[in-house]
Design an enzyme around this catalytic site. Structure first.
Site, PDB file in Angstrom:
ATOM      1  N   GLY A   1      48.439  31.622  38.457  1.00 24.38           N
ATOM      2  CA  GLY A   1      47.444  32.557  38.977  1.00 24.38           C
ATOM      3  C   GLY A   1      47.178  33.659  37.973  1.00 24.38           C
TER       4      GLY A   1
ATOM      5  N   LYS B   1      56.324  37.913  46.257  1.00 25.32           N
ATOM      6  CA  LYS B   1      55.387  36.802  46.403  1.00 25.32           C
ATOM      7  C   LYS B   1      56.070  35.435  46.283  1.00 25.32           C
ATOM      8  CE  LYS B   1      51.561  39.602  44.597  1.00 25.32           C
ATOM      9  NZ  LYS B   1      50.721  39.627  45.806  1.00 25.32           N
TER      10      LYS B   1
ATOM     11  N   PHE C   1      50.551  36.431  37.274  1.00 22.83           N
ATOM     12  CA  PHE C   1      50.334  37.443  36.248  1.00 22.83           C
ATOM     13  C   PHE C   1      50.379  38.824  36.890  1.00 22.83           C
ATOM     14  CE2 PHE C   1      49.355  34.126  33.433  1.00 22.83           C
ATOM     15  CZ  PHE C   1      49.118  34.638  32.158  1.00 22.83           C
TER      16      PHE C   1
ATOM     17  N   ASN D   1      36.151  43.823  38.237  1.00 23.64           N
ATOM     18  CA  ASN D   1      37.083  44.411  37.273  1.00 23.64           C
ATOM     19  C   ASN D   1      36.747  43.911  35.872  1.00 23.64           C
ATOM     20  OD1 ASN D   1      38.641  41.839  36.858  1.00 23.64           O
ATOM     21  ND2 ASN D   1      39.066  42.163  39.038  1.00 23.64           N
TER      22      ASN D   1
ATOM     23  N   PRO E   1      42.572  37.924  51.128  1.00 20.77           N
ATOM     24  CA  PRO E   1      43.810  37.137  51.195  1.00 20.77           C
ATOM     25  C   PRO E   1      44.592  37.264  49.890  1.00 20.77           C
ATOM     26  CG  PRO E   1      41.894  35.826  51.850  1.00 20.77           C
ATOM     27  CD  PRO E   1      41.371  37.098  51.272  1.00 20.77           C
TER      28      PRO E   1
ATOM     29  N   LYS F   1      19.590  46.604  50.049  1.00 19.27           N
ATOM     30  CA  LYS F   1      20.148  47.518  49.062  1.00 19.27           C
ATOM     31  C   LYS F   1      20.484  48.867  49.705  1.00 19.27           C
ATOM     32  CE  LYS F   1      19.115  49.933  44.748  1.00 19.27           C
ATOM     33  NZ  LYS F   1      18.104  50.180  43.687  1.00 19.27           N
TER      34      LYS F   1
END
Length: 416
Positions: free
Chosen positions: A274, A343, A325, A210, A306, A290
């Protein structure tokens, strides 16, 4: 939060309607024990009289570059040397342009150039002026020189427009300045922070990842270390220097980050943050060679990684304060609160990553602090300054006596 007692602070006031708020800012800073001196531009004097700010600060207001009453006639140099912090508030679009250009044609801009103290700027202007590309360029130039940007806030403006451009509230400005001076409140405590992206390999040359730069997490680690914490930074692959006094653990994948977090919270930990952008999925099977281009489509089988922060929060060695976050593109507060509850976190820091001017890869950010008491927006500022504000809030938010308990546990481990 950092201490302002016996700090010398200069406020440079420029010509905006929000200049009336400076009276409250002076009151707050003096209430914290700071000495405050005021420099007013000619425009500022059209909105608030020098006598008003002199009465509140207890010092004569400075308005002219050439001061016959100053020692050696060099008032700007004396002021510049006196200051522990210099804040321009409100900073109009014109003031931003002049500061960015390095102008020195009045007392305010000359003192800003001459001071070795940290410089803060609190912008205030019409929302369209704030959005103008010229203003954005000037802000970036100031950031590149180490100037801390406080705000602006969003809301209704004096001209009738609604949007970003309002001067941050005096309490927010006070908090930003105060956070610059670390209190060492985390001395002897332990903080673990995750940062950056993870990379999930598909084959030897490709991976899923990301846009996270890691800047926010690294700034948080630096702020925690400056507050005295033993700071562990578990980072995905980024090109950032390790902050001074921080122990860095490099990882690539979510599984590696998970393992590092499990190991590092085995020692009593006061705060876990986190901030990493951990990949939710990885390849079910990593191809040994590949993957060749065959056909117009490619099907990938992915499996869940996880949920690191949930496992840390539910572990027997749960840190005293759990902070996560939430990088969202819509329904920011609703999604952040849902994440906090699901959470079992104490706090969620939510930011809108759909905006190009904040978030991933940017040097500035605007976030919402979401906890059991509700939510509070922290206006746009540099990630460096935001990190200090967030660490200060974490210290204030820590459960009562948890820091002492954690410290005693650490001492017991050391003695055994």
């Amino acid at each position: 939060m950092g201490h302002l007692h016996n700090r010398n602070i200069i406020i440079g006031v420029t010509g905006g309607i929000a200049a009336y708020k400076i009276a409250e800012l002076i009151r707050l800073l003096r209430g914290d024990g700071a000495a405050v001196r005021i420099i007013m531009s000619r425009g500022a004097q059209a909105f608030v009289t020098p006598l008003t700010l002199q009465s509140l600060s207890g010092f004569p207001v400075h308005t002219e570059l050439l001061d016959e009453t100053a020692e050696m006639g060099m008032g700007h140099i004396e002021l510049a040397r006196w200051a522990d912090a210099f804040i321009v508030a409100p900073a109009t679009a014109d003031a931003l342009a002049r500061l960015a250009a390095g102008r020195a044609d009045d007392l305010l801009t000359t003192t800003a150039l001459a001071t070795p103290a940290p410089v803060f700027v609190a912008p205030a202007m019409n929302q369209q002026m704030w959005k103008n590309a010229a203003t954005a360029t000037n802000i970036q130039r100031l950031i590149d020189r180490g100037v801390e940007i406080i705000g602006p806030s969003a809301g209704e403006q004096a001209c009738g427009d609604v949007g970003l451009g309002r001067l941050s509230e005096p309490a927010q400005i006070r908090a930003a300045i105060s956070a610059h001076f670390p209190s060492r409140a985390l001395e002897g405590r332990r903080v673990v922070i995750t940062a950056g992206p993870t990379r999930e390999p598909l084959d030897p040359v490709r991976y899923i990842s990301n846009h996270s730069s890691g800047k926010m997490g690294f700034a948080l680690a630096q702020a925690a270390a400056e507050a005295g914490a033993e700071t562990v930074l578990i980072s995905g692959p980024v090109t950032l220097d390790t902050p001074e006094g921080v122990t860095r653990v490099n990882v690539d994948t979510a599984l590696q980050m998970h393992e590092a977090c499990v190991q590092h919270i085995k020692k009593p930990t006061a705060i876990f943050i986190g901030s990493a952008a951990v990949a939710d999925y990885r390849a079910e099977v990593e191809a040994p060679q590949k993957i060749k281009k065959v056909g117009d489509t490619l099907t990938l089988n992915l499996t869940r990684n996880p949920d690191i922060i949930t496992e840390v929060a539910r572990s027997a060695s749960r840190p005293s304060l759990m902070v996560g976050f939430a990088a969202e593109t819509e329904h920011l507060i609703d999604h952040a609160e849902a994440k906090r509850l699901a959470k079992q976190l104490d706090v969620v820091i939510a930011n809108d990553v759909s905006r190009a001017d904040i978030g991933f890869n940017s040097d500035v950010n605007m976030v919402s602090w979401v906890d059991s008491m509700g939510h509070d927006v922290i206006p746009i500022t540099t990630k460096r300054n935001l990190a200090k504000l967030l660490i200060a809030r974490c210290i204030a938010r820590m459960p009562q006596n948890c820091a002492d308990d954690e410290h005693r546990a650490t001492q017991s481990e050391d003695d055994s």
